[in-house]
Design a protein around this motif. Structure first.
Motif, short mmCIF file in Angstrom:
data_model
loop_
_atom_site.label_atom_id
_atom_site.label_comp_id
_atom_site.label_asym_id
_atom_site.label_seq_id
_atom_site.Cartn_x
_atom_site.Cartn_y
_atom_site.Cartn_z
N ILE A 39 0.86 -1.18 0.00
CA ILE A 39 0.00 0.00 0.00
C ILE A 39 0.90 1.23 0.00
CG2 ILE A 39 -1.66 1.33 1.34
CD1 ILE A 39 -2.77 -1.32 2.35
N VAL A 40 0.72 2.07 -1.01
CA VAL A 40 1.54 3.28 -1.13
C VAL A 40 0.60 4.48 -1.09
CG1 VAL A 40 3.18 4.56 -2.54
CG2 VAL A 40 3.24 2.05 -2.51
N GLU A 69 0.78 12.95 1.82
CA GLU A 69 1.23 11.97 2.81
C GLU A 69 2.66 11.48 2.53
OE1 GLU A 69 -2.39 9.33 4.01
OE2 GLU A 69 -2.49 9.70 1.86
N ARG A 70 3.31 12.06 1.57
CA ARG A 70 4.66 11.64 1.19
C ARG A 70 5.71 12.61 1.73
NH1 ARG A 70 4.47 9.34 -4.93
NH2 ARG A 70 3.15 7.56 -4.45
N THR A 71 6.95 12.15 1.70
CA THR A 71 8.06 12.98 2.16
C THR A 71 8.71 13.74 1.01
OG1 THR A 71 9.55 11.09 1.98
CG2 THR A 71 8.57 11.53 4.15
N GLU A 72 8.04 13.78 -0.11
CA GLU A 72 8.53 14.54 -1.26
C GLU A 72 7.42 15.44 -1.79
OE1 GLU A 72 7.58 10.78 -4.15
OE2 GLU A 72 9.26 10.86 -2.77
N ARG A 73 7.79 16.44 -2.52
CA ARG A 73 6.83 17.38 -3.10
C ARG A 73 6.08 16.71 -4.24
NH1 ARG A 73 8.59 23.46 -4.83
NH2 ARG A 73 6.49 24.25 -4.71
N LEU A 96 1.96 20.38 -3.52
CA LEU A 96 2.02 20.29 -2.06
C LEU A 96 3.43 19.89 -1.63
CD1 LEU A 96 -1.25 18.26 -1.66
CD2 LEU A 96 -0.95 20.61 -0.94
N ASP A 97 3.96 20.62 -0.65
CA ASP A 97 5.25 20.24 -0.07
C ASP A 97 5.10 18.93 0.68
OD1 ASP A 97 6.57 22.49 -1.04
OD2 ASP A 97 5.99 23.70 0.69
N SER A 98 6.20 18.34 1.06
CA SER A 98 6.16 17.05 1.75
C SER A 98 5.41 17.16 3.07
CB SER A 98 7.58 16.53 2.00
OG SER A 98 8.25 17.35 2.91
N LEU A 99 4.60 16.16 3.34
CA LEU A 99 3.82 16.06 4.59
C LEU A 99 3.12 17.36 4.95
CD1 LEU A 99 6.45 14.01 6.59
CD2 LEU A 99 4.43 13.13 5.41
N SER A 100 2.44 17.93 3.98
CA SER A 100 1.75 19.21 4.22
C SER A 100 0.31 19.13 3.76
CB SER A 100 2.46 20.33 3.45
OG SER A 100 2.31 20.15 2.06
N SER A 101 -0.44 20.17 4.07
CA SER A 101 -1.83 20.26 3.61
C SER A 101 -2.10 21.68 3.13
CB SER A 101 -2.80 19.87 4.72
OG SER A 101 -2.71 20.76 5.80
N PRO A 128 2.11 9.56 -9.11
CA PRO A 128 2.83 8.37 -9.56
C PRO A 128 3.17 7.43 -8.40
CG PRO A 128 3.71 10.32 -10.63
CD PRO A 128 2.73 10.80 -9.60
N GLY A 129 2.87 6.16 -8.61
CA GLY A 129 3.19 5.14 -7.62
C GLY A 129 2.17 4.95 -6.52
N GLU A 130 1.17 5.81 -6.46
CA GLU A 130 0.16 5.73 -5.40
C GLU A 130 -0.77 4.55 -5.66
OE1 GLU A 130 -3.06 8.64 -3.15
OE2 GLU A 130 -2.34 9.20 -5.14
#
Length: 146
Positions: A39-40, A69-73, A96-101, A128-130
């Motif tokens: 699960i990604v 929910e990712r650590t990348e933009r 969205l920046d990493s881990l932001s809302s 991509p990859g989700e």
């Protein structure tokens, strides 16, 4: 008489043990053949707010909080529609920046609509990859009255 009982009991035990080992072995082989997809997570709709009741002809603010929910933009496209009328309320790309809302507000014009319940849906395109997409959409109902 006792010999037949012991003989039948012994045969049942052998059959049960045989079934146990054959079933266990086949389950083990089946597990090797299965491919588990991890699960990604990616983007999500954190919340969607709009009034429950509104007067026909007024503009309705549809407020959506989207999250990464990712650590990348990441960049995704948010689409908000009225499912009842097939009307597009808003569609924009958001980074969205990493881990932001981020909070996004669209204004929905209700002129010309009739008294009824309307379903508003917000949906984020997958990144991509989700693979986990259950949190990429949300919908809510609003009642329009005269």
């Amino acid at each position: 008489m006792m010999r037949h009982y012991k003989k039948a009991y012994g045969i049942k035990c052998v059959v049960i043990l045989y079934c146990f080992f054959v079933c266990s072995l086949s389950d083990g082989l089946a597990d090797e053949k299965r491919k588990y997809e991890p699960i990604v997570h990616g983007v999500m709709i954190v919340s969607m707010d709009l009034p429950l009741l509104e007067t026909i002809g007024n503009k309705v603010n549809v407020e959506i909080n989207i999250g990464n929910e990712r650590t990348e933009r990441v960049t995704t496209i948010l689409t908000v529609t009225c499912l009842t009328t097939k009307q597009l309320i808003g569609r924009d790309a958001h980074t969205l920046d990493s881990l932001s809302s981020k909070k996004v507000v669209y204004s929905w014009d209700t002129k010309g609509l009739k008294e009824d319940m309307y379903t508003i849906r917000a949906e984020l395109e997958k990144v991509p990859g989700e693979t986990y997409l259950d949190d990429n959409s949300r919908q809510a109902n609003i009642y329009l009255v005269p």
